[in-house]
Design a protein around this motif. Structure first.
Motif, PDB file in Angstrom:
ATOM      1  N   ARG A 211      -1.972 -41.333 -47.867  1.00  0.00           N
ATOM      2  CA  ARG A 211      -0.970 -40.830 -46.793  1.00  0.00           C
ATOM      3  C   ARG A 211       0.390 -40.798 -48.169  1.00  0.00           C
ATOM      4  O   ARG A 211       1.605 -40.519 -48.293  1.00  0.00           O
ATOM      5  CB  ARG A 211      -0.141 -42.010 -46.066  1.00  0.00           C
ATOM      6  N   LYS A 214       0.074 -38.178 -50.267  1.00  0.00           N
ATOM      7  CA  LYS A 214       0.669 -36.991 -49.699  1.00  0.00           C
ATOM      8  C   LYS A 214       2.077 -36.911 -50.170  1.00  0.00           C
ATOM      9  O   LYS A 214       2.895 -36.057 -50.321  1.00  0.00           O
ATOM     10  CB  LYS A 214       0.217 -36.560 -48.251  1.00  0.00           C
ATOM     11  N   LYS A 215       2.605 -37.841 -49.515  1.00  0.00           N
ATOM     12  CA  LYS A 215       4.223 -38.441 -50.319  1.00  0.00           C
ATOM     13  C   LYS A 215       4.789 -38.105 -51.623  1.00  0.00           C
ATOM     14  O   LYS A 215       5.432 -36.990 -51.414  1.00  0.00           O
ATOM     15  CB  LYS A 215       4.707 -39.607 -49.549  1.00  0.00           C
ATOM     16  N   ARG A 216       3.674 -37.876 -52.137  1.00  0.00           N
ATOM     17  CA  ARG A 216       4.075 -38.325 -53.629  1.00  0.00           C
ATOM     18  C   ARG A 216       3.957 -36.455 -54.355  1.00  0.00           C
ATOM     19  O   ARG A 216       5.184 -36.216 -54.739  1.00  0.00           O
ATOM     20  CB  ARG A 216       3.028 -39.142 -54.219  1.00  0.00           C
ATOM     21  N   ASN A 217       2.810 -36.463 -53.499  1.00  0.00           N
ATOM     22  CA  ASN A 217       2.753 -35.003 -53.798  1.00  0.00           C
ATOM     23  C   ASN A 217       3.748 -34.182 -53.292  1.00  0.00           C
ATOM     24  O   ASN A 217       4.817 -33.021 -53.588  1.00  0.00           O
ATOM     25  CB  ASN A 217       1.171 -34.454 -53.988  1.00  0.00           C
ATOM     26  N   ARG A 218       4.521 -34.293 -52.432  1.00  0.00           N
ATOM     27  CA  ARG A 218       5.949 -33.435 -51.302  1.00  0.00           C
ATOM     28  C   ARG A 218       7.233 -33.722 -52.859  1.00  0.00           C
ATOM     29  O   ARG A 218       7.842 -32.723 -53.189  1.00  0.00           O
ATOM     30  CB  ARG A 218       5.655 -34.191 -50.027  1.00  0.00           C
ATOM     31  N   LEU A 219       7.114 -34.844 -53.230  1.00  0.00           N
ATOM     32  CA  LEU A 219       8.104 -35.095 -54.289  1.00  0.00           C
ATOM     33  C   LEU A 219       7.865 -34.162 -55.315  1.00  0.00           C
ATOM     34  O   LEU A 219       9.732 -33.317 -55.524  1.00  0.00           O
ATOM     35  CB  LEU A 219       7.856 -36.752 -54.121  1.00  0.00           C
ATOM     36  N   LYS A 221       6.590 -31.902 -55.660  1.00  0.00           N
ATOM     37  CA  LYS A 221       6.573 -30.632 -55.300  1.00  0.00           C
ATOM     38  C   LYS A 221       8.136 -29.346 -55.321  1.00  0.00           C
ATOM     39  O   LYS A 221       8.406 -28.187 -55.470  1.00  0.00           O
ATOM     40  CB  LYS A 221       5.875 -29.770 -53.852  1.00  0.00           C
ATOM     41  N   LYS A 222       8.971 -30.817 -54.339  1.00  0.00           N
ATOM     42  CA  LYS A 222      10.151 -30.325 -54.549  1.00  0.00           C
ATOM     43  C   LYS A 222      10.791 -30.262 -55.964  1.00  0.00           C
ATOM     44  O   LYS A 222      11.640 -29.466 -55.937  1.00  0.00           O
ATOM     45  CB  LYS A 222      10.827 -31.579 -53.713  1.00  0.00           C
ATOM     46  N   LYS A 225      10.316 -27.110 -57.119  1.00  0.00           N
ATOM     47  CA  LYS A 225      10.896 -25.941 -56.451  1.00  0.00           C
ATOM     48  C   LYS A 225      12.689 -25.951 -57.164  1.00  0.00           C
ATOM     49  O   LYS A 225      12.857 -25.046 -57.208  1.00  0.00           O
ATOM     50  CB  LYS A 225      10.800 -25.583 -55.516  1.00  0.00           C
ATOM     51  N   TYR A 234       4.537 -30.393 -63.135  1.00  0.00           N
ATOM     52  CA  TYR A 234       4.355 -29.875 -61.436  1.00  0.00           C
ATOM     53  C   TYR A 234       2.120 -30.350 -61.645  1.00  0.00           C
ATOM     54  O   TYR A 234       1.427 -31.241 -61.238  1.00  0.00           O
ATOM     55  CB  TYR A 234       4.579 -29.369 -60.678  1.00  0.00           C
TER      56      TYR A 234
END
Length: 783
Positions: A211, A214-219, A221-222, A225, A234
């Motif tokens: 978990r 996933k939270k780290r990688n979402r950040l 990716k943001k 982007k 990245y």
């Protein structure tokens, strides 16, 4: 303006209510938002972490830093509050979205809080997450925006946000999870910490790894982007693994941390410690500790000072031992027996007072002062030895005799000027053992004194031969401390520069350990003025050395005072000191303080100022105060026959045939021991038999000497051995007659040893030569 005034006149109640609300709004925010205790944190002179002591409430909460690292700042804004720099403390759009989502779900799923609101919530611990509490947070957040800048608010958040477990704040989190400064974190590491405060009790390193990932990688990716990081960064960032468990915080200078925690608890303190030197010295201490503990020697302390700035560069209060051997005790400021480490101060004091020249011969013979009988470490005697050699060889008997001649009170007065805080009693309490370890001092004060002497010499040569009035000041170990050397003047503080220089010249000749015996033949070696010390009973071993730039002090022993065989300064402390000097930058030797020196003719054999009859002289520099010392007392003008084999006078030789010659003559007792180690020493030639002697003779007891009570030894079978009486005579060829209590017991010639077996009780020994000169000594024989 007129309308406003008119409104207040016609709406007094409303005006008062508005005023009350404004006052309430102004005072609604506490002056201090966070009152939580913080850890005591110390850093090196380059702001690298040396160690930290956990806060009183058991939290790793570092004192707030001045700024937030750029990467973490970017990550936290992207994750928590993109419009942080635009909103007034709350974000209406976020609040509306959160309210809509919560109403649809029937429970609080989303807060919509800005970072400013989160700061308020963190400061209001334990408050339930209700809509009424949210209104309070909004009001207080807007008030906080009026009080502080955006960056200051962000800094408050970063310093007090929870990061899981007992870790609070970005600085503590960076060290606990990544073992480095927050400013040195990668994008992936910064992103990991940015998502942790969102649910610190649910997600933290070592728990719910998937978990958290996933939270780290979402950040991340943001960030990609939004063009904050490029594609390569990245891809490398998402490939980084997560930390598995917290790291222990560095403990590079734990005893300095304890010292500072007593003075500045809960503060972040920048010290003067050089972290590279501290770590190198820690390694040296650990290696030597592993060697010494085989002999049950468990404790070591090391202090390194910068002479010019008086800053502490290395502070090791104890070795990496265990709790059973007082691991936590800081020995640097603890009183310990000084051994011989005070001898250089006596040498410098006698030079400074003009009572001694650097190379003067001093007596080294069996000596007793009342019940006190000092012994040299090797239990031998030189008869007479040059003062600087007595210091470099650390001979005890010459040191005690010099102290007795100089005066105990005079030397004590010099020591008090050094501000040795463990010298608590008067001079008579210590007696003549003061110079051999009869007093106590500590590594801090001793290193301070050696540094002050070096600095005195440096300042004298750099400031037109002037001294500073506060040269013997306390060293500093934090950045906010300053050194005040006082005012410049021609008046010395304690010792004059020349006396210090000659003391250091003598200390430079101290014999190094076997592994470093040929140091002077290596280009990498440097000249060091240093001294060792060993306390009675082998309880304390010292080595302190100085160059123009650095002082290194080492103490070795057991904190509980247990003595151990081999616990000797030159064997245990000196190797550590020399190893530390090897990792320090090389220093040049001290410059001559010529303005405090005189060029005089010196008797080469005795080291005194040359008299008119000294046969071998040389021009040497001495300290200016030394001009009042007496001329050489050991050269005598004697009269010889043509062959120069016999002394003669006018009673047996024509004056025209008499040769007058200068002769180096030591007192009989000194000569007895001196000739054994100096084969070129020539005793006075005898008088020719046909001459009538007119010159005086002298003799002294070798044994007993200054000893009144004698215990006769016994063999294994219980038989009592003879007592061997010994006398030194200036004319050994004369026959000596021996008596005990007026009873004749025999005669000797050339070698004056007499074996006797007296009964117990008091006796008077009388020795008479054939010229009628006599010598008496009272003894008490005891079983």
């Amino acid at each position: 303006m007129y309308r406003l005034i008119n409104f207040f006149k016609h709406n007094k109640i409303k005006s008062i209510m508005i005023l009350v609300l404004l006052i309430a709004y102004y005072f609604c925010l506490p002056n201090t938002l966070f009152k939580d205790p913080t850890a005591t944190v110390i850093t090196s002179n380059t702001n690298e972490l040396l160690g930290a002591l956990i806060a009183e409430d058991g939290q790793w909460r570092f004192p707030a830093n001045d700024s937030v690292p750029d990467k973490f700042k970017t990550c936290i804004l992207q994750f928590e509050d993109e419009y942080f720099y635009q909103h007034p403390g709350f974000n209406p759009v976020s609040i509306f979205k959160a309210l809509k989502g919560n109403l649809n779900s029937g429970s609080v799923k989303r807060g919509g809080s800005t970072l400013t609101q989160q700061v308020i919530r963190l400061s209001r611990k334990g408050q339930s997450r209700t809509y009424f509490e949210k209104v309070k947070e909004i009001i207080l957040a807007t008030r906080l925006e009026f009080r502080l800048s955006k960056d200051a608010i962000l800094n408050l958040y970063a310093s007090h946000a929870p990061f899981g477990g007992n870790v609070v704040g970005i600085d503590a989190a960076a060290w606990r999870y990544f073992n480095r400064n927050a400013s040195d974190l990668s994008w992936a590491e910064s992103a990991t910490l940015a998502v942790l405060p969102n649910a610190p009790s649910l997600i933290y390193p070592g728990k719910n790894q998937e978990r958290l990932l996933k939270k780290r990688n979402r950040l991340l990716k943001k960030l990609y982007k939004n063009d904050i990081i490029d594609q390569l960064t990245y891809e490398l960032s998402i490939a980084e693994s997560l930390p598995q468990k917290p790291y222990p915080l560095p403990q590079i200078a734990p005893h300095l941390l304890q010292k500072i925690a007593k003075e500045q608890k809960g503060k972040r303190v920048k010290t003067t410690v050089n972290i590279a030197l501290q770590e190198q010295t820690n390694t040296i201490v650990k290696q030597n500790y592993n060697r010494l503990k085989q002999n049950e020697i468990y404790n070591i302390s090391v202090l390194v000072l910068d002479v010019k700035t008086r800053e502490v560069l290395t502070y090791i209060g104890n070795s990496p031992t265990d709790n059973a051997h007082q691991k936590s005790v800081d020995i640097i400021d603890k009183p310990r027996s000084t051994g011989s480490i005070l001898k250089p101060f006596l040498f410098a004091a006698m030079l400074d007072a003009g009572d001694l020249l650097p190379n003067t011969l001093v007596a080294d013979v069996p000596t007793q002062f009342g019940s006190y009988q000092p012994q040299n470490y090797n239990q031998t005697y030189d008869g007479a030895v040059h003062a600087n050699e007595a210091l470099s060889r650390s001979l005890n008997v010459p040191a005690v005799r010099m102290l007795q001649e100089f005066g105990l009170d005079r030397f004590y007065h010099y020591l008090k000027k050094l501000h040795l805080k463990d010298l608590k009693y008067n001079a008579n309490h210590y007696g003549l053992s003061l110079v051999l370890g009869g007093a106590e001092s500590n590594l801090w004060d001793l290193c301070k004194s050696y540094a002050a002497m070096s600095s005195t010499l440096n300042h004298f040569n750099a400031n037109s031969s002037q001294y500073f009035s506060n040269e013997f000041c306390e060293p500093i170990y934090t950045e906010n401390q300053t050194i005040d050397f006082g005012k410049q003047s021609k008046q010395k503080d304690v010792f004059d520069a020349a006396s210090i220089f000659f003391t250091f010249e003598s200390m430079k000749q101290v014999n190094r350990p076997e592994s470093d015996e040929s140091w002077e033949y290596y280009d990498s070696s440097q000249e060091i003025a240093w001294k060792t010390g060993t306390s009675f009973g082998f309880r304390d071993a010292w080595a302190i050395g100085t160059t123009k730039d650095y002082v290194v002090g080492v103490w070795v022993g057991n904190a509980d005072g247990e003595g151990r065989p081999g616990l000797v300064g030159v064997q245990t402390a000196a190797p550590i000191m020399l190893e530390v000097f090897e990792v320090l930058p090389k220093s040049n030797w001290f410059n001559h303080p010529f303005d405090e020196m005189l060029e005089v003719k010196i008797c080469k054999k005795s080291g005194y100022r040359a008299s008119s009859i000294c046969d071998v002289t040389e021009i040497r520099y001495i300290q200016a105060s030394g001009k009042k010392t007496e001329p050489c007392p050991f050269h005598k003008l004697i009269h010889l026959d043509v062959s120069e084999r016999y002394q003669v006078n006018s009673s047996c030789e024509a004056i025209s045939n008499i040769n007058n010659k200068s002769w180096f003559v030591l007192p009989p007792l000194q000569a007895h021991y001196f000739k054994n180690k100096n084969p070129y020493y020539k005793p006075l030639p005898p008088f020719r038999k046909d001459c009538i002697e007119s010159s005086g003779v002298s003799m002294e007891f070798i044994y007993p000497n200054q000893q009144s009570t004698i215990y006769l030894p016994k063999d294994f079978d219980g038989k009592t051995n003879d007592l061997i009486l010994k006398v030194a005579h200036s004319k050994p060829e004369l026959e000596l007659h021996w008596y005990i209590d007026s009873e004749y017991i025999g005669s000797t010639k050339d070698i004056h040893d007499m074996a006797v077996l007296p009964s117990t009780g008091e006796h008077i020994i009388t020795v008479m030569d054939e010229l009628g000169n006599s010598l008496k000594y009272k003894i008490t024989i005891s079983e």
